[in-house]
Design an enzyme around this catalytic site. Structure first.
Site, PDB file in Angstrom:
ATOM      1  N   GLU A   1       0.885  -1.171   0.000  1.00 29.74           N
ATOM      2  CA  GLU A   1       0.000   0.000   0.000  1.00 29.74           C
ATOM      3  C   GLU A   1       0.911   1.205   0.000  1.00 29.74           C
ATOM      4  O   GLU A   1       1.564   1.513   0.994  1.00 29.74           O
ATOM      5  CB  GLU A   1      -0.915  -0.026   1.224  1.00 29.74           C
ATOM      6  CG  GLU A   1      -2.075   0.954   1.126  1.00 29.74           C
ATOM      7  CD  GLU A   1      -1.827   2.268   1.841  1.00 29.74           C
ATOM      8  OE1 GLU A   1      -1.406   3.228   1.150  1.00 29.74           O
ATOM      9  OE2 GLU A   1      -2.040   2.336   3.054  1.00 29.74           O
TER      10      GLU A   1
ATOM     11  N   CYS B   1      -2.231   8.708   3.184  1.00 25.95           N
ATOM     12  CA  CYS B   1      -2.297   8.270   1.788  1.00 25.95           C
ATOM     13  C   CYS B   1      -3.704   8.389   1.228  1.00 25.95           C
ATOM     14  O   CYS B   1      -3.885   8.641   0.041  1.00 25.95           O
ATOM     15  CB  CYS B   1      -1.820   6.815   1.675  1.00 25.95           C
ATOM     16  SG  CYS B   1      -0.097   6.571   2.115  1.00 25.95           S
TER      17      CYS B   1
END
Length: 461
Positions: A234, A268
């Site tokens: 990720e 993020c």
């Protein structure tokens, strides 16, 4: 990078740690391998009992560990407590659901007979020690969303946390040990980034998961690929936040502020690129700027603070460079755009308009409280701008038109599409991205199965 707690609010170094040497790393690898041999045979009920105990302890520790997180990486204290509560929730969710998520699957009878078998099962078996390379921005949550499913599946964990959150990293090892997990089930490795490659190459480590930067992801994926080991990545995100004419503009603008500055914009999945239909652009821009200007920036330990310092001086410089590059290239500063006076690594909440493809901030992730604002002539242009990014983690769309909903679901290049609200992870829903945002999924049944050996069990007639 030294392994140390450095308070981002004032730059003071509070605590330093020596990196583990080769002998200690070897001891922990041996322990992980030995522990897995027995832990993998424990029942779901036993694992669930331990996981619920860890959640209870985390609830008891919430105020203390929240203060540690805030001191180490600058998260506003209310958000730090909420992060701890979210981790306990995820632990309980996996304790409640892991057994059913990993239950044996029975193929259709017709397929079983066609294969010549009397019975076929698909079984999910743990893989072994999993190395987790984790970032500082959500220092508890990023780890727990890996650790809870991995441990419930019967794996054991090795944590290499970011070097600026060592106290949080050590707390996590202690938390699982206090809950009753044997010592080798979850271990923190106080090591620098340079040591990751050799550990990942060790045959006792069976897989790896990384949340972090694109360069870090490339390095881990490269080594894991060479060693033929499973990885979940990720990486970065530059999520679009699209506003169409049918949206509730007041609510969209209010949520946009939170979506951009959650965790001081160091997330993020924070919305970063705000793409607004020309018919409502002016109204949205005005309300958005008003909301960003009204934010309280200050000491992250204060209950009133909404935006704290960035986690590091380097992070602050990187953000300033992106803003300065955009302004030199013609971007308009609607608010913010400066470092306030005083100690600490603070940056004022900022909105930049008039973004062009030549600006670095159009293609690079702004990791801090800086939003970019785009005007779109219609839905097609909105989708074009949204997809004009190397990242594809999540996305947000504000519309009440069902035909537009279908188009955005079909056409947006992202791991998630959130309508009329901001992106937020939940243990029941898969989380992950596409393109340079990585691959694989965390959370939900998809996440717990990532580090399982999916085994076909076939019985002859």
């Amino acid at each position: 990078m030294p392994i140390a707690t450095v308070n981002p609010a004032n730059g003071e170094t509070l605590k330093t740690y020596e990196a583990m040497g080769e002998e200690e790393i070897e001891r922990r690898l041996q322990l992980a391998e030995a522990t897995f041999r027995t832990y993998r045979t424990t029942t779901f009920d036993e694992r669930a009992r331990l996981m619920r105990k860890a959640a209870d302890l985390l609830d008891e520790d919430q105020r203390d560990i929240a203060r540690v997180m805030t001191t180490e990486m600058g998260k506003p204290i209310q958000q730090a407590r909420a992060e701890a509560a979210k981790c306990a929730k995820a632990m309980r969710w996996y304790a409640d659901h892991a057994e059913e998520l990993l239950a044996d699957e029975e193929p259709a009878d017709t397929d079983v007979k066609d294969s010549g078998a009397s019975r076929v099962r698909v079984r999910y078996r743990p893989m072994g020690p999993v190395l987790a390379v984790m970032p500082w921005n959500f220092p508890l949550w990023q780890v727990v969303r890996f650790a809870a499913p991995a441990l419930m599946a019967g794996n054991v964990g090795l944590l290499k946390h970011s070097s600026n959150v060592p106290q949080t990293a050590l707390y996590l090892e202690d938390l699982f040990h206090r809950a009753g997990f044997t010592e080798g089930c979850f271990q923190t490795l106080l090591i620098g980034s340079a040591a990751v490659d050799e550990i990942l190459r060790d045959e006792r480590v069976k897989a790896a998961t990384l949340t972090g930067s694109e360069p870090a992801g490339r390095a881990v994926a490269s080594t894991a690929g060479e060693m033929v080991k499973k990885t979940v990545l990720e990486l970065g995100g530059s999520d679009p936040f699209v506003v169409m004419p049918s949206a509730d503009i007041d609510r969209a603008a209010k949520v946009a502020v939170t979506a951009r500055v959650q965790n001081t914009g160091q997330s993020c999945i924070a919305a970063k690129r705000f793409i607004v239909h020309t018919d409502v652009y002016d109204a949205f821009a005005e309300r958005f700027a008003e909301g960003m200007k009204a934010l309280t920036v200050g000491d992250p330990l204060s209950e009133d603070t909404e935006v704290g310092p960035l986690s590091s001086e380097q992070g602050l410089r990187d953000l300033e460079e992106l803003v300065d590059d955009a302004v030199r290239s013609g971007a308009e500063v609607l608010c913010g755009g400066e470092r306030p006076d005083g100690p600490g690594w603070y940056y004022t909440p900022t909105i930049l308009a008039g973004i062009t493809r030549e600006m670095r901030i159009h293609r690079e992730e702004a990791f801090g409280p800086v939003a970019t604002l785009y005007r779109a002539a219609d839905l097609d242009e909105a989708v074009l701008i949204a997809n004009d990014s190397p990242f594809g983690l999540s996305s947000n769309v504000w519309t009440r038109d069902e035909a537009e909903v279908d188009r955005f679901v079909r056409d947006l290049e992202a791991g998630g599409v959130y309508f009329n609200g901001m992106t937020a992870s939940h243990p029941a829903f898969p989380f992950g991205g596409v393109k340079r945002s990585g691959y694989g999924r965390e959370l939900s049944g998809h996440g717990i199965r990532e580090f399982c050996n999916i085994t076909t069990v076939w019985h002859g007639a």
